[in-house]
Design a protein around this motif. Structure first.
Motif, short mmCIF file in Angstrom:
data_model
loop_
_atom_site.label_atom_id
_atom_site.label_comp_id
_atom_site.label_asym_id
_atom_site.label_seq_id
_atom_site.Cartn_x
_atom_site.Cartn_y
_atom_site.Cartn_z
N ALA A 1 -8.03 4.79 -12.70
CA ALA A 1 -7.04 4.99 -13.75
C ALA A 1 -5.86 4.04 -13.54
O ALA A 1 -5.37 3.41 -14.49
N TRP A 2 -5.38 3.93 -12.29
CA TRP A 2 -4.30 2.99 -11.96
C TRP A 2 -4.68 1.59 -12.39
O TRP A 2 -3.92 0.88 -13.05
N THR A 3 -5.88 1.15 -12.00
CA THR A 3 -6.29 -0.22 -12.25
C THR A 3 -6.40 -0.52 -13.74
O THR A 3 -5.98 -1.59 -14.21
N ILE B 1 0.83 -1.21 0.00
CA ILE B 1 0.00 0.00 0.00
C ILE B 1 0.86 1.26 0.00
O ILE B 1 0.46 2.31 -0.50
N GLU B 2 2.07 1.18 0.52
CA GLU B 2 2.99 2.31 0.44
C GLU B 2 3.38 2.57 -1.00
O GLU B 2 3.53 3.73 -1.42
N THR B 3 3.54 1.50 -1.77
CA THR B 3 3.82 1.66 -3.20
C THR B 3 2.63 2.31 -3.89
O THR B 3 2.79 3.15 -4.79
N VAL B 4 1.42 1.92 -3.50
CA VAL B 4 0.21 2.55 -4.06
C VAL B 4 0.23 4.05 -3.80
O VAL B 4 -0.05 4.86 -4.70
N HIS B 5 0.55 4.46 -2.59
CA HIS B 5 0.61 5.89 -2.27
C HIS B 5 1.60 6.61 -3.18
O HIS B 5 1.29 7.66 -3.77
N GLU B 6 2.79 6.04 -3.29
CA GLU B 6 3.86 6.70 -4.05
C GLU B 6 3.56 6.74 -5.54
O GLU B 6 3.66 7.80 -6.18
N GLU B 7 3.19 5.60 -6.10
CA GLU B 7 3.02 5.53 -7.56
C GLU B 7 1.73 6.18 -8.03
O GLU B 7 1.68 6.76 -9.11
N SER B 8 0.65 6.09 -7.24
CA SER B 8 -0.59 6.73 -7.66
C SER B 8 -0.43 8.25 -7.65
O SER B 8 -1.06 8.96 -8.44
N ASN B 9 0.43 8.75 -6.79
CA ASN B 9 0.71 10.18 -6.80
C ASN B 9 1.65 10.54 -7.94
O ASN B 9 1.42 11.51 -8.67
N ALA B 10 2.70 9.75 -8.14
CA ALA B 10 3.69 10.06 -9.18
C ALA B 10 3.11 9.94 -10.58
O ALA B 10 3.44 10.72 -11.48
N LYS B 11 2.23 8.95 -10.80
CA LYS B 11 1.72 8.69 -12.15
C LYS B 11 0.37 9.34 -12.43
O LYS B 11 0.07 9.67 -13.57
#
Length: 435
Positions: free
Chosen positions: A345-347, A311-321
């Motif tokens: 959009a991520w999904t 979920i930390e990756t989700v926080h980082e990448e959903s913000n970055a992308k």
């Protein structure tokens, strides 16, 4: 016809799954255009920028006001959209009876420079070890096997600001259980395990999750009191764990091996009942965990705890992308709706190329995968436009057709880029065979 907003057929098909979340066809259109805009946009785009990128002065194009209404006054539920989102994930991964689903719970901070946004306050950020002017967002992600995607997010509103809203004040643990765990509907026969850190532990919350038929795996603070089975006295979990026998165990999570000295035992917690606790030791740290599924091995419990870091990756990448924390909206409802579009959009891009196993094996990292999927989305759009241009027409007519088609695909920053600077791309378009 110029002015008619279009979407690629393959994208229309994917998003048709979610149309039932909206009672008005105008909201369906806004939804599709905004999600596709998020997929193409750069992260520095604000919501205002996104809406400009998909609004045109043509007769049939939507105005900025239509998108403002979609986030604010339109009749649709972010929670309902999240459930449609979950069902899409379950369908794509063919989740059914006997399958395990993980729901990771956490929170994250969205720093703000002013206090005009709902819920903004000086809140303690444990990562920075200081207070920050920010929103706190309670987040979640679904994981099936090795695949994980964001699911549902809710804004935490501090107690002293709760009077500004019609809803009563809720602790973040209450938000997690009542607004994220409880609404989730699983495929028949699938099993859910909710995974969270010690900050979300509460006897009543764990009992509520169990009453829904789900299991919990979480970290326990060292001063939590437990009792051996069949006795009435209690003691701190760290004191109890110190009496257990430890053995070395190696687990593999996210492609990495980790070795711990671990011990486990079934104990009881008042208000919860029997649980299995696991103590893990490294050279300088001892941590304690809980599982309401007594049949899980200590190694399996540790693996689930380690998976929570996704979920930390989700926080980082959903913000970055996709600009997860870069919203420029003020009202709580609008912000929470925006979160759900970002998550979707991520999904969509995550599932866009899941069949390309060789690419993932060679290129690995999620960040690269998201970039590649967004790039592939753009390529498919370019091909869709190029296929509409008749190659037998004179050059000038092909150019004019391309102008019109790009404007018809006016739902993303892709169109904004090309419409404003299309005449500078003559050489590039010639090399690509557009005209």
């Amino acid at each position: 016809m110029l002015g008619v907003t279009r979407l690629p057929p393959w994208f229309e098909q994917a998003l048709s799954t979610f149309e039932s979340a909206f009672s008005d066809s105008r909201n369906v259109d806004s939804f599709k255009h905004l999600v596709s805009a998020l997929i193409h946009s750069e992260t520095q785009w604000t919501v205002s920028g996104l809406s400009r990128g998909i609004s045109r002065p043509d007769v049939d194009a939507k105005s900025r006001r239509a998108y403002d209404y979609f986030f604010g006054g339109a009749d649709w539920s972010a929670t309902d959209l999240a459930q449609f989102h979950a069902e899409y994930v379950f369908d794509q991964l063919q989740v059914g009876a006997g399958d395990d689903v993980l729901l990771h719970i956490d929170d994250t901070f969205a720093p703000k420079t002013g206090d005009a946004t709902d819920g903004v306050a000086r809140l303690y950020n444990p990562v920075a070890a200081e207070t920050e002017l920010s929103n706190k967002i309670v987040t979640s992600c679904l994981q099936i096997g090795d695949v994980y995607v964001p699911y549902l997010a809710r804004m935490y509103v501090p107690e002293d600001l709760a009077s500004d809203f019609d809803e009563p004040f809720k602790k973040k643990t209450e938000i997690a259980v009542e607004e994220i765990v409880t609404p989730l509907q699983l495929p028949a026969g699938a099993a859910l395990t909710v995974v969270f850190d010690s900050a979300y532990y509460g006897d009543e919350r764990v009992a509520t999750i169990q009453n829904h038929g789900h299991d919990v795996v979480c970290r326990l603070k060292s001063d939590k009191h437990v009792s051996p089975q069949g006795v009435v006295w209690t003691q701190r979990v760290d004191a109890f764990a110190s009496t257990l026998e430890y053995e070395s165990t190696t687990i593999t999570v996210r492609g990495k091996e980790k070795t711990y000295d671990i011990a486990s035992e079934v104990v009881e917690i008042e208000g919860v009942g029997p649980v299995k606790i696991v103590a893990s030791k490294t050279e300088d740290t001892t941590r304690h965990y809980l599982s309401t599924d007594l049949g899980r091995s200590a190694a399996e419990i540790l693996e689930l705890v380690e998976q929570r870091w996704n979920i930390e990756t989700v926080h980082e990448e959903s913000n970055a992308k996709f600009g997860f924390k870069q919203y420029q909206l003020e009202r709580k409802q609008a912000i929470e709706r925006y979160f759900q579009l970002v998550f979707l959009a991520w999904t969509l891009v995550t599932f866009a190329e899941r069949a390309n196993v060789a690419f993932w094996d060679e290129r690995g990292g999620l960040s690269v995968r998201l970039d590649h999927a967004k790039e592939a989305y753009l390529v498919e759009t370019l091909l869709e436009i190029n296929d509409k241009v008749a190659p037998s027409l004179p050059r000038a007519e092909r150019r004019e057709q391309l102008h019109e088609l790009v404007r018809e695909f006016s739902w993303s920053s892709f169109a904004d880029l090309f419409v404003t600077a299309i005449n500078t791309y003559t050489l590039l378009n010639g090399r690509c065979g557009f005209y």
